[in-house]
Design an enzyme around this catalytic site. Structure first.
Site, mmCIF file in Angstrom:
data_model
loop_
_atom_site.group_PDB
_atom_site.id
_atom_site.type_symbol
_atom_site.label_atom_id
_atom_site.label_comp_id
_atom_site.label_asym_id
_atom_site.label_seq_id
_atom_site.Cartn_x
_atom_site.Cartn_y
_atom_site.Cartn_z
ATOM 1 N N GLU A 63 2.355 -4.888 13.420
ATOM 2 C CA GLU A 63 1.418 -4.938 14.450
ATOM 3 C C GLU A 63 0.716 -6.247 14.580
ATOM 4 O OE1 GLU A 63 -2.116 -2.445 13.799
ATOM 5 O OE2 GLU A 63 -2.669 -2.616 15.955
ATOM 6 N N ARG B 151 0.951 -1.120 -0.031
ATOM 7 C CA ARG B 151 -0.042 0.088 -0.017
ATOM 8 C C ARG B 151 0.970 1.179 0.064
ATOM 9 N NH1 ARG B 151 -2.907 -0.649 4.977
ATOM 10 N NH2 ARG B 151 -1.913 -2.689 5.214
HETATM 11 O O1 LIG Z 1 4.196 -0.272 11.534
HETATM 12 P P1 LIG Z 1 3.842 -1.424 11.509
HETATM 13 O O2 LIG Z 1 3.454 -2.227 12.619
HETATM 14 O O3 LIG Z 1 5.185 -2.268 10.920
HETATM 15 O O4 LIG Z 1 2.801 -1.504 10.451
HETATM 16 C C1 LIG Z 1 2.709 -0.898 9.047
HETATM 17 C C2 LIG Z 1 2.726 -1.983 7.874
HETATM 18 O O5 LIG Z 1 1.542 -2.592 7.696
HETATM 19 C C3 LIG Z 1 0.722 -2.524 6.687
HETATM 20 O O6 LIG Z 1 1.460 -3.259 5.491
HETATM 21 P P2 LIG Z 1 1.202 -5.065 5.536
HETATM 22 O O7 LIG Z 1 2.434 -5.726 6.046
HETATM 23 O O8 LIG Z 1 -0.282 -5.321 6.014
HETATM 24 O O9 LIG Z 1 1.119 -5.072 3.997
HETATM 25 P P3 LIG Z 1 0.285 -4.621 2.563
HETATM 26 O O10 LIG Z 1 0.841 -3.153 2.457
HETATM 27 O O11 LIG Z 1 1.003 -5.296 1.551
HETATM 28 O O12 LIG Z 1 -1.264 -4.848 3.132
HETATM 29 C C4 LIG Z 1 1.227 -1.078 6.354
HETATM 30 O O13 LIG Z 1 0.847 -0.936 4.914
HETATM 31 C C5 LIG Z 1 2.515 -0.918 6.585
HETATM 32 O O14 LIG Z 1 3.433 -1.278 5.758
HETATM 33 N N1 LIG Z 2 -4.309 -1.177 12.034
HETATM 34 C C1 LIG Z 2 -3.697 -1.071 10.808
HETATM 35 N N2 LIG Z 2 -4.532 -0.739 9.717
HETATM 36 C C2 LIG Z 2 -3.791 -0.697 8.639
HETATM 37 N N3 LIG Z 2 -2.534 -1.082 8.254
HETATM 38 C C3 LIG Z 2 -1.724 -1.417 9.146
HETATM 39 N N4 LIG Z 2 -0.671 -1.865 9.502
HETATM 40 C C4 LIG Z 2 -0.419 -2.243 10.852
HETATM 41 N N5 LIG Z 2 -1.454 -2.144 11.458
HETATM 42 C C5 LIG Z 2 -2.591 -1.539 10.683
#
Ligand SMILES: O=P(O)(O)OC[C@H]1O[C@H](OP(=O)(O)OP(=O)(O)O)[C@H](O)[C@@H]1O
Ligand SMILES: Nc1ncnc2[nH]cnc12
Length: 172
Positions: A97, A60
């Site tokens: 997270e 994303r």
């Molecule tokens: O601060 P953090 O706890 O590390 O979380 C943040 C990350 O989590 C989500 O990605 P995700 O790994 O879900 O991948 P995606 O973007 O492919 O959905 C978001 O897009 C960030 O990259």
């Molecule tokens: N709560 C949340 N919503 C969307 N992206 C995330 N990445 C980690 N935590 C998230």
């Protein structure tokens, strides 16, 4: 005349795991004016710093990182989940997270001394952003700023990327 207000972020409960309140930015992607506004705010907050490379974090983070790179006349570099990049990579393990994962970057994507902007959609615990910054620094790049559309302040992600300037457009 009444003003209509459209929601650009959706909240989804128990996704991708029980207890997580997931912030979904896909509604914003259907609103070109909101996207343009966000890009302009990000550019303003860079305060005319020269950026050579915008790093976007899979998946994303890619949307706005590519728009920002074009606007700043900079290159775009993807940081991807393990196994997706075809050439030689460096990798970093990290916690986020709702799990653990591995991020990679192409070894030749950034040169020593280049100014790098790291972009992602959400700053939660900061594990993902920290891993991306580590990859940039291991290649000799300078992280000039980390920017995010959304910051989940209660998870204190800024602590994990202390030392790097951080900007976020929406805080919860
Ligand atoms: O601060 P953090 O706890 O590390 O979380 C943040 C990350 O989590 C989500 O990605 P995700 O790994 O879900 O991948 P995606 O973007 O492919 O959905 C978001 O897009 C960030 O990259
Ligand atoms: N709560 C949340 N919503 C969307 N992206 C995330 N990445 C980690 N935590 C998230």
């Amino acid at each position: 005349m009444s003003k209509k207000c459209k929601c650009i972020v959706s909240f989804l409960w128990d996704f991708p795991k029980e207890g997580i309140s997931y912030k979904d930015i896909t509604p914003m992607l259907q609103d070109p004016k909101a996207m343009d506004h966000a890009v302009n705010l990000f550019v303003e907050r860079l305060k005319s710093q020269d950026i050579d490379i915008v790093v976007g974090i899979e998946s994303r983070g890619f949307f706005f990182a590519a728009l920002l790179a074009q606007k700043l006349n900079a290159g775009f570099v993807p940081v991807r989940k393990k196994g997706k990049l075809p050439a030689e990579t460096l990798e970093e393990n990290y916690d986020l997270e709702y799990g653990i994962d591995v991020l990679e970057i192409h070894k030749d994507a950034i040169s020593k001394g280049q100014n790098v902007l790291v972009h992602d959609d959400v700053l939660a615990t900061g594990g993902t952003a920290r891993a991306a910054c580590n990859l940039v620094e291991r290649l000799g790049g300078k992280v000039v700023q980390c920017n995010f559309l959304i910051e989940l302040s209660f998870l204190n992600g800024r602590n994990k990327i202390a030392g790097f300037p951080v900007e976020s457009l929406i805080q919860y």
